[in-house]
Scaffold this motif. Structure first.
Motif, PDB file in Angstrom:
ATOM      1  N   ILE A 103     -23.032  -4.016  68.475  1.00 33.57           N
ATOM      2  CA  ILE A 103     -23.830  -3.550  67.335  1.00 33.57           C
ATOM      3  C   ILE A 103     -22.958  -2.730  66.389  1.00 33.57           C
ATOM      4  CG2 ILE A 103     -25.574  -1.767  66.782  1.00 33.57           C
ATOM      5  CD1 ILE A 103     -27.144  -2.847  69.261  1.00 33.57           C
ATOM      6  N   ILE A 104     -23.118  -2.993  65.088  1.00 32.96           N
ATOM      7  CA  ILE A 104     -22.537  -2.082  64.092  1.00 32.96           C
ATOM      8  C   ILE A 104     -23.666  -1.615  63.188  1.00 32.96           C
ATOM      9  CG2 ILE A 104     -21.004  -1.849  62.108  1.00 32.96           C
ATOM     10  CD1 ILE A 104     -18.978  -3.030  63.535  1.00 32.96           C
ATOM     11  N   TYR A 105     -23.766  -0.327  63.011  1.00 33.73           N
ATOM     12  CA  TYR A 105     -24.887   0.253  62.272  1.00 33.73           C
ATOM     13  C   TYR A 105     -24.351   1.094  61.121  1.00 33.73           C
ATOM     14  CZ  TYR A 105     -29.242   2.883  61.536  1.00 33.73           C
ATOM     15  OH  TYR A 105     -30.380   3.428  61.001  1.00 33.73           O
ATOM     16  N   ILE A 106     -24.997   0.968  59.966  1.00 36.19           N
ATOM     17  CA  ILE A 106     -24.679   1.915  58.899  1.00 36.19           C
ATOM     18  C   ILE A 106     -25.965   2.502  58.321  1.00 36.19           C
ATOM     19  CG2 ILE A 106     -24.373  -0.009  57.245  1.00 36.19           C
ATOM     20  CD1 ILE A 106     -22.474   1.942  55.683  1.00 36.19           C
ATOM     21  N   GLY A 107     -25.997   3.830  58.214  1.00 33.37           N
ATOM     22  CA  GLY A 107     -27.124   4.537  57.613  1.00 33.37           C
ATOM     23  C   GLY A 107     -26.637   5.273  56.370  1.00 33.37           C
ATOM     24  N   ASP A 108     -27.395   5.101  55.287  1.00 38.59           N
ATOM     25  CA  ASP A 108     -26.982   5.709  54.008  1.00 38.59           C
ATOM     26  C   ASP A 108     -27.620   7.090  53.863  1.00 38.59           C
ATOM     27  OD1 ASP A 108     -25.838   6.046  51.553  1.00 38.59           O
ATOM     28  OD2 ASP A 108     -27.105   4.573  50.516  1.00 38.59           O
ATOM     29  N   ASN A 109     -27.402   7.943  54.868  1.00 34.29           N
ATOM     30  CA  ASN A 109     -28.073   9.247  54.890  1.00 34.29           C
ATOM     31  C   ASN A 109     -27.811  10.087  53.646  1.00 34.29           C
ATOM     32  OD1 ASN A 109     -27.426   8.270  57.690  1.00 34.29           O
ATOM     33  ND2 ASN A 109     -28.951   9.843  58.160  1.00 34.29           N
ATOM     34  N   ALA A 110     -26.624   9.910  53.041  1.00 35.89           N
ATOM     35  CA  ALA A 110     -26.297  10.720  51.863  1.00 35.89           C
ATOM     36  C   ALA A 110     -27.233  10.434  50.692  1.00 35.89           C
ATOM     37  CB  ALA A 110     -24.846  10.480  51.435  1.00 35.89           C
ATOM     38  N   ARG A 111     -27.783   9.221  50.653  1.00 30.88           N
ATOM     39  CA  ARG A 111     -28.649   8.861  49.526  1.00 30.88           C
ATOM     40  C   ARG A 111     -30.086   8.601  49.971  1.00 30.88           C
ATOM     41  NH1 ARG A 111     -24.318   4.697  46.701  1.00 30.88           N
ATOM     42  NH2 ARG A 111     -24.468   3.782  48.787  1.00 30.88           N
ATOM     43  N   CYS A 112     -30.416   9.009  51.199  1.00 31.12           N
ATOM     44  CA  CYS A 112     -31.768   8.858  51.755  1.00 31.12           C
ATOM     45  C   CYS A 112     -32.650   9.960  51.177  1.00 31.12           C
ATOM     46  CB  CYS A 112     -31.684   8.966  53.278  1.00 31.12           C
ATOM     47  SG  CYS A 112     -33.212   8.640  54.139  1.00 31.12           S
ATOM     48  N   PRO A 113     -33.939   9.766  50.922  1.00 30.98           N
ATOM     49  CA  PRO A 113     -34.720   8.553  51.141  1.00 30.98           C
ATOM     50  C   PRO A 113     -34.580   7.523  50.004  1.00 30.98           C
ATOM     51  CG  PRO A 113     -36.159  10.304  50.346  1.00 30.98           C
ATOM     52  CD  PRO A 113     -34.779  10.897  50.479  1.00 30.98           C
ATOM     53  N   TYR A 114     -34.742   6.240  50.375  1.00 30.24           N
ATOM     54  CA  TYR A 114     -34.745   5.159  49.385  1.00 30.24           C
ATOM     55  C   TYR A 114     -36.117   4.997  48.731  1.00 30.24           C
ATOM     56  CZ  TYR A 114     -30.179   3.050  50.563  1.00 30.24           C
ATOM     57  OH  TYR A 114     -28.846   2.789  50.722  1.00 30.24           O
ATOM     58  N   GLY A 115     -37.169   5.370  49.451  1.00 31.33           N
ATOM     59  CA  GLY A 115     -38.547   5.109  49.015  1.00 31.33           C
ATOM     60  C   GLY A 115     -38.830   5.412  47.549  1.00 31.33           C
ATOM     61  N   PRO A 116     -38.435   6.600  47.052  1.00 30.31           N
ATOM     62  CA  PRO A 116     -38.778   6.929  45.666  1.00 30.31           C
ATOM     63  C   PRO A 116     -37.788   6.377  44.633  1.00 30.31           C
ATOM     64  CG  PRO A 116     -38.255   8.903  47.006  1.00 30.31           C
ATOM     65  CD  PRO A 116     -37.835   7.719  47.770  1.00 30.31           C
ATOM     66  N   ARG A 117     -36.743   5.682  45.050  1.00 29.64           N
ATOM     67  CA  ARG A 117     -35.713   5.215  44.116  1.00 29.64           C
ATOM     68  C   ARG A 117     -36.138   3.963  43.361  1.00 29.64           C
ATOM     69  NH1 ARG A 117     -30.870   7.755  44.596  1.00 29.64           N
ATOM     70  NH2 ARG A 117     -30.583   9.005  46.477  1.00 29.64           N
ATOM     71  N   SER A 118     -35.388   3.681  42.278  1.00 30.31           N
ATOM     72  CA  SER A 118     -35.685   2.484  41.486  1.00 30.31           C
ATOM     73  C   SER A 118     -35.211   1.239  42.233  1.00 30.31           C
ATOM     74  CB  SER A 118     -34.956   2.557  40.144  1.00 30.31           C
ATOM     75  OG  SER A 118     -33.555   2.414  40.363  1.00 30.31           O
ATOM     76  N   VAL A 119     -35.783   0.104  41.856  1.00 36.81           N
ATOM     77  CA  VAL A 119     -35.398  -1.180  42.440  1.00 36.81           C
ATOM     78  C   VAL A 119     -33.892  -1.416  42.274  1.00 36.81           C
ATOM     79  CG1 VAL A 119     -35.605  -3.670  42.009  1.00 36.81           C
ATOM     80  CG2 VAL A 119     -37.663  -2.262  42.269  1.00 36.81           C
ATOM     81  N   GLU A 120     -33.346  -1.055  41.100  1.00 40.15           N
ATOM     82  CA  GLU A 120     -31.917  -1.276  40.826  1.00 40.15           C
ATOM     83  C   GLU A 120     -31.052  -0.474  41.795  1.00 40.15           C
ATOM     84  OE1 GLU A 120     -34.226  -0.548  38.475  1.00 40.15           O
ATOM     85  OE2 GLU A 120     -34.335  -2.652  37.821  1.00 40.15           O
ATOM     86  N   LEU A 140     -48.628   1.485  56.544  1.00 39.06           N
ATOM     87  CA  LEU A 140     -47.986   2.724  56.123  1.00 39.06           C
ATOM     88  C   LEU A 140     -46.559   2.403  55.706  1.00 39.06           C
ATOM     89  CD1 LEU A 140     -48.989   5.044  59.124  1.00 39.06           C
ATOM     90  CD2 LEU A 140     -50.277   4.552  57.015  1.00 39.06           C
ATOM     91  N   GLY A 141     -46.091   2.968  54.599  1.00 42.09           N
ATOM     92  CA  GLY A 141     -44.722   2.715  54.176  1.00 42.09           C
ATOM     93  C   GLY A 141     -44.254   3.720  53.152  1.00 42.09           C
ATOM     94  N   THR A 142     -43.027   3.545  52.710  1.00 42.44           N
ATOM     95  CA  THR A 142     -42.516   4.402  51.639  1.00 42.44           C
ATOM     96  C   THR A 142     -43.154   3.963  50.317  1.00 42.44           C
ATOM     97  OG1 THR A 142     -40.702   2.953  51.023  1.00 42.44           O
ATOM     98  CG2 THR A 142     -40.282   4.521  52.822  1.00 42.44           C
ATOM     99  N   GLU A 143     -42.963   4.778  49.293  1.00 39.84           N
ATOM    100  CA  GLU A 143     -43.461   4.380  47.970  1.00 39.84           C
ATOM    101  C   GLU A 143     -42.893   3.030  47.545  1.00 39.84           C
ATOM    102  OE1 GLU A 143     -42.201   8.279  46.385  1.00 39.84           O
ATOM    103  OE2 GLU A 143     -43.737   7.887  44.848  1.00 39.84           O
ATOM    104  N   GLY A 144     -41.589   2.848  47.776  1.00 42.35           N
ATOM    105  CA  GLY A 144     -40.930   1.602  47.360  1.00 42.35           C
ATOM    106  C   GLY A 144     -41.536   0.395  48.058  1.00 42.35           C
ATOM    107  N   THR A 145     -41.749   0.520  49.364  1.00 41.76           N
ATOM    108  CA  THR A 145     -42.314  -0.602  50.132  1.00 41.76           C
ATOM    109  C   THR A 145     -43.736  -0.898  49.672  1.00 41.76           C
ATOM    110  OG1 THR A 145     -40.960  -0.020  52.036  1.00 41.76           O
ATOM    111  CG2 THR A 145     -42.882  -1.394  52.462  1.00 41.76           C
ATOM    112  N   ILE A 146     -44.544   0.145  49.560  1.00 47.76           N
ATOM    113  CA  ILE A 146     -45.958  -0.070  49.191  1.00 47.76           C
ATOM    114  C   ILE A 146     -46.061  -0.617  47.774  1.00 47.76           C
ATOM    115  CG2 ILE A 146     -48.216   1.062  48.879  1.00 47.76           C
ATOM    116  CD1 ILE A 146     -47.226   0.720  51.850  1.00 47.76           C
TER     117      ILE A 146
END
Lengths: 278, 278
Positions: B30-47, B114-120
């Motif tokens: 397994i290789i995993y990457i988490g973008d914690n520095a720019r988390c959360p993604y939910g409120p971000r723009s699609v771009e 239930l989801g983030t703003e982006g998902t919903i």
């Protein structure tokens, strides 16, 4: 997306897979072909099984199927890889789903596999199970009389009881907790098999497990029929044998109105020859 | 076949998917990457979501992964199709597996998501569920405070209890029998969510369901790591944030020795630029 899913089998056994497809994927259209005239496949040579199976694949391809299910363990064992390599649509066999489920459900790691001579001789279940978990203890058993019993509608006759009980003696006292019905005909004998092996044994219906794979691959390839697609759901059955006999068994096993047509072996041969020409 | 499976997430949420992978597919690297520095993604723009997600995809591709899991609902909603179209390995998102399971388990057809703003906001769950069954009644709820709770390790604090209880008031008295945890962070709040909604509600963990799809696609594509392959099973974790904080949460959630490395955003940008050139 309203193209049908194609199913093939040596006879009526694949209907146990169709039954599960109708339950889990009621929207999807289905085209089925059973090679009843040349059933059983189990005792045949690899060359014959491959030739007959490929004729049915070509027949289904002329019906514009979107996904192919090889709903026959013997045909899967002999030619899944070859068919996957030559056709462009997704192709699913019944052995990997059955093996995956057995490995998931067993607690003591002692697994039995019932199948035709062809399936058992191929060693595909043992190979696939060992690839997943090399500590499994696997007992394989060929049950040549089972398919003829099913094809002649003997699911629960005194003869069927005797044949099943005698065949399964070899599995007694092995401590198996999980047994794979490694032939799509065998779920029609499920009650007898369960009674003979006892309730502590979990029976795995390889065909039932296969439909989860179908559902996932329809989604993954974006080819599932959508629920707001109001085009009619068609279900067509073909057999190289007697449509009347096929219909009798299908009516017994499946819900709804069953329409069966005959396709002759010489028609299959002509389609195959035309395909080869290109 | 011993190439690793790649997982990406906006932060630590995808570890709930990795946990299930370790249980069902213990052999796989397994290789995993988490973008914690720019988390959360939910409120971000699609771009932004698309750009950041694609950077992580490019990073994982440099690690020679054999299959990619977008273990983040927001990223799946925004760019699954785009990523599937541009990379050659199999790509799996978390929304279809969660939707398939919800449609399978619901008895009264009343499903909560239930989801983030982006998902919903993307409407992907509603669309996917309706495609499967147009009679479903679906209630969606964005829960923006949940991801920050998890990323700060507040799974069961008085604050977490209060926040979860207040957020879920909107789902009370809707008669839901099934609720999808449509964000891979939410299983870390599972106990609190279950307590708030009551035991009559079945919670669907979209990440857990996803691993069945992974297992089937590994088999289907003949890329599963075999049990007799004795090459070591590697598990490597990368984060754009603090490796120490990431490791603390991972140690809490996963078995075994966890090794976390930092990858900076400017490294991700360089990899992306090189990929575009190359």
């Amino acid at each position: 997306m309203n193209r049908p899913i194609g199913f093939l089998d040596s006879g009526v056994g694949g209907l146990t897979v169709v039954k599960e497809a109708m339950r889990q994927l009621p929207n999807e259209s289905i085209i089925y072909i059973g090679d009843n005239a040349r059933c059983p496949y189990g005792p045949r040579s690899v060359e014959e099984i491959s030739k007959f199976t490929n004729q049915m694949v070509d027949f289904l391809l002329t019906k514009d199927i979107k996904l192919l299910v090889i709903a026959c363990n013997t045909a899967t064992a002999v030619c899944l890889d070859e068919i996957k390599a030559r056709v462009e649509i997704p192709v699913i066999g019944v052995i990997q789903p059955g093996a995956r489920a057995a490995n998931k459900y067993t607690e003591n790691g002692k697994i039995g596999v019932l199948g035709t001579e062809g399936t058992i001789k191929s060693g595909m279940y043992v190979k696939t199970l060992r690839q997943k978990n090399k500590t499994l203890k696997i007992t394989s058993l060929a049950c040549p009389p089972f398919v003829p019993l099913v094809e002649s509608q003997q699911y629960n006759t005194p003869l069927a009881k005797k044949v099943v009980a005698e065949a399964l003696v070899a599995l007694k006292n092995k401590g198996l907790d999980t047994v794979v019905l490694g032939c799509t005909h065998y779920p029609l004998l499920r009650d007898l098999i369960q009674k003979t092996l006892g309730n502590t044994v979990t029976l795995i219906d390889s065909g039932q497990e296969t439909i989860s794979d179908v559902s996932i691959l329809l989604d993954y390839n974006d080819i599932a029929k959508l629920s707001d697609d109001d085009s009619p759901t068609r279900r067509n059955y073909y057999t190289t044998g007697s449509p009347e006999l096929f219909k009798e068994i299908a009516d017994d096993w499946l819900e709804g109105d069953i329409h069966v047509e005959r396709v002759t072996i010489s028609e299959l041969e002509t389609i195959q020859a035309n395909m080869k020409r290109g």
